[in-house]
Design a protein around this motif. Structure first.
Motif, short mmCIF file in Angstrom:
data_model
loop_
_atom_site.label_atom_id
_atom_site.label_comp_id
_atom_site.label_asym_id
_atom_site.label_seq_id
_atom_site.Cartn_x
_atom_site.Cartn_y
_atom_site.Cartn_z
N GLY A 89 33.05 42.04 51.42
CA GLY A 89 33.88 42.60 50.36
C GLY A 89 33.46 42.17 48.98
N PRO A 90 32.15 42.11 48.69
CA PRO A 90 31.65 41.49 47.46
C PRO A 90 31.95 42.25 46.19
N THR A 91 32.30 43.52 46.30
CA THR A 91 32.55 44.31 45.09
C THR A 91 34.02 44.35 44.72
N GLY A 92 34.88 43.69 45.49
CA GLY A 92 36.30 43.68 45.20
C GLY A 92 36.66 42.76 44.05
N GLN A 93 37.89 42.88 43.61
CA GLN A 93 38.34 42.11 42.45
C GLN A 93 38.26 40.60 42.69
N VAL A 94 38.56 40.15 43.90
CA VAL A 94 38.58 38.71 44.18
C VAL A 94 37.18 38.17 44.37
N ALA A 95 36.36 38.87 45.13
CA ALA A 95 35.04 38.34 45.48
C ALA A 95 34.04 38.42 44.34
N LEU A 141 27.89 41.59 52.20
CA LEU A 141 28.03 42.64 53.21
C LEU A 141 29.16 43.57 52.80
N ALA A 142 28.85 44.87 52.76
CA ALA A 142 29.84 45.89 52.41
C ALA A 142 29.29 47.24 52.85
N ARG A 143 30.12 48.26 52.73
CA ARG A 143 29.64 49.61 53.05
C ARG A 143 28.69 50.13 51.97
N PHE A 144 28.87 49.67 50.73
CA PHE A 144 28.01 50.05 49.60
C PHE A 144 27.89 51.57 49.47
N SER A 145 29.03 52.23 49.41
CA SER A 145 29.03 53.68 49.20
C SER A 145 28.57 54.04 47.79
N ASP A 146 28.65 53.08 46.87
CA ASP A 146 28.17 53.27 45.50
C ASP A 146 26.87 52.49 45.32
N PRO A 147 25.72 53.16 45.27
CA PRO A 147 24.44 52.47 45.15
C PRO A 147 24.34 51.58 43.91
N ALA A 148 25.06 51.95 42.86
CA ALA A 148 25.00 51.17 41.62
C ALA A 148 25.56 49.76 41.84
N GLN A 149 26.60 49.65 42.67
CA GLN A 149 27.17 48.34 42.95
C GLN A 149 26.18 47.46 43.71
N ARG A 150 25.46 48.06 44.63
CA ARG A 150 24.45 47.31 45.37
C ARG A 150 23.34 46.85 44.44
N SER A 151 22.88 47.74 43.58
CA SER A 151 21.80 47.40 42.65
C SER A 151 22.22 46.26 41.72
N ALA A 152 23.48 46.29 41.26
CA ALA A 152 23.97 45.24 40.35
C ALA A 152 23.95 43.88 41.04
N LEU A 153 24.30 43.84 42.32
CA LEU A 153 24.27 42.58 43.05
C LEU A 153 22.84 42.11 43.28
#
Length: 311
Positions: A17-23, A39-51
């Motif tokens: 849940g790395p893209t959530g408000q808490v994590a 680990l996440a579903r990463f439906s938004d590629p931009a969020q994955r790229s930012a990490l």
């Protein structure tokens, strides 16, 4: 007994849940210190790229899928499960939040500690009485999130079973209301005040919670990991100060001049203050005063709304 913090530096850590408000703030704080996998579903590629730009290894997986963890390493020192699914489908949400948690624990059974972030939403409504860890459980959040409380209770049960059965040191932390410079419930209330939207509150006022600032929970996470045991440590996790929706909205009025419009609703979440005795014994009190935390939140996210004497 006071827990001893684990050493994050140099550790191999999995965060779900790395893209959530808490994590997300935890990732920011620990990137560069530890070897992080998200680990996440990463439906938004931009969020994955930012990490990935922060040096975080990303693994796309749906915890509801029994085969999702096949490509995941199993040699982590610590796992922090922040993932939660709220689709309103009981079949899917229980599969992801409870069964998925069990599979994750089995896959990572060699960890030094497993931290599962639960919620005070597992408690049955009981008016203004602070809820201790042995208080009755109930379907607290049904009116807004139909599957949430039941999924959280189910996940706790799975966590305990797997930890007991396979000797995995674990902590279950029941989170109250997180907030900080990246938002949170008081932030949404400020937006509603700005737009003139009524704020639903339970008629049995005041509606008390334990705001937990980002700085405090980042500081306490190594202690919660240090508290993990095969018997499973279950502890409330919120700010040391209980504060009501009514009070934090009044403080927002002092800071901005905006006025809340409260609307009594029997289906609104009622008071859910926690008994902090076990938390204080285990990981100590929190440090951020809620007024200062809320002021900093507004100064960061909406500085234009602050009155001149509040800047």
């Amino acid at each position: 007994m006071t827990a001893q913090p684990v050493n994050i530096a140099g550790s191999k850590i999995l965060i779900t849940g790395p893209t959530g408000q808490v994590a997300a703030p935890v990732i920011d704080a620990w990137a560069g210190q530890a070897e992080l996998t998200a680990l996440a579903r990463f439906s938004d590629p931009a969020q994955r790229s930012a990490l990935e730009e922060k040096g975080v290894r990303c693994v796309a997986a749906d915890l509801a899928d029994p085969a999702a963890l096949k490509g995941l390493a199993d040699d982590f020192d610590y796992v922090l499960n922040f993932a939660v699914v709220k689709t309103d489908s009981f079949d899917y949400d229980l599969a992801a939040n409870a069964e998925g948690l069990g599979r994750l624990m089995l896959h990572c059974r060699s960890v030094k500690a497993f931290l599962h972030l639960s919620s005070t939403a597992v408690y049955e409504y009981a008016g203004h009485a602070p809820r201790a860890e042995d208080a009755p459980l109930g379907d607290n959040h049904r009116s807004m999130f139909p599957t949430y409380s039941i999924s959280k209770i189910a996940a706790e049960t799975v966590c305990r079973f797997v930890a007991h059965q396979f000797g995995i040191p674990a902590t279950i932390a029941r989170l109250s209301v997180p907030y900080g410079n990246n938002g949170g419930w008081p932030w949404y209330h400020l937006l509603m005040m700005e737009q003139g939207v009524p704020i639903d509150v339970h008629p049995e006022r005041p509606n008390l919670y334990n705001l937990l600032h980002t700085d405090d929970y980042i500081e306490k996470l190594p202690l919660l990991l240090g508290a993990a045991s095969n018997e499973v440590t279950t502890v409330n996790f919120g700010g040391s100060q209980a504060v009501s929706i009514e009070d934090w909205c009044a403080w927002l009025t002092e800071l901005t001049g905006l006025e809340p419009e409260f609307r009594d609703s029997p289906t609104a979440f009622g008071s859910l203050a926690i008994d902090t005795t076990r938390m204080h014994d285990l990981i100590g009190p929190t440090r951020v005063d809620w007024r200062e935390g809320v002021r900093n939140m507004v100064a960061t996210l909406s500085p234009h709304l602050l009155k001149s004497d509040a800047r």
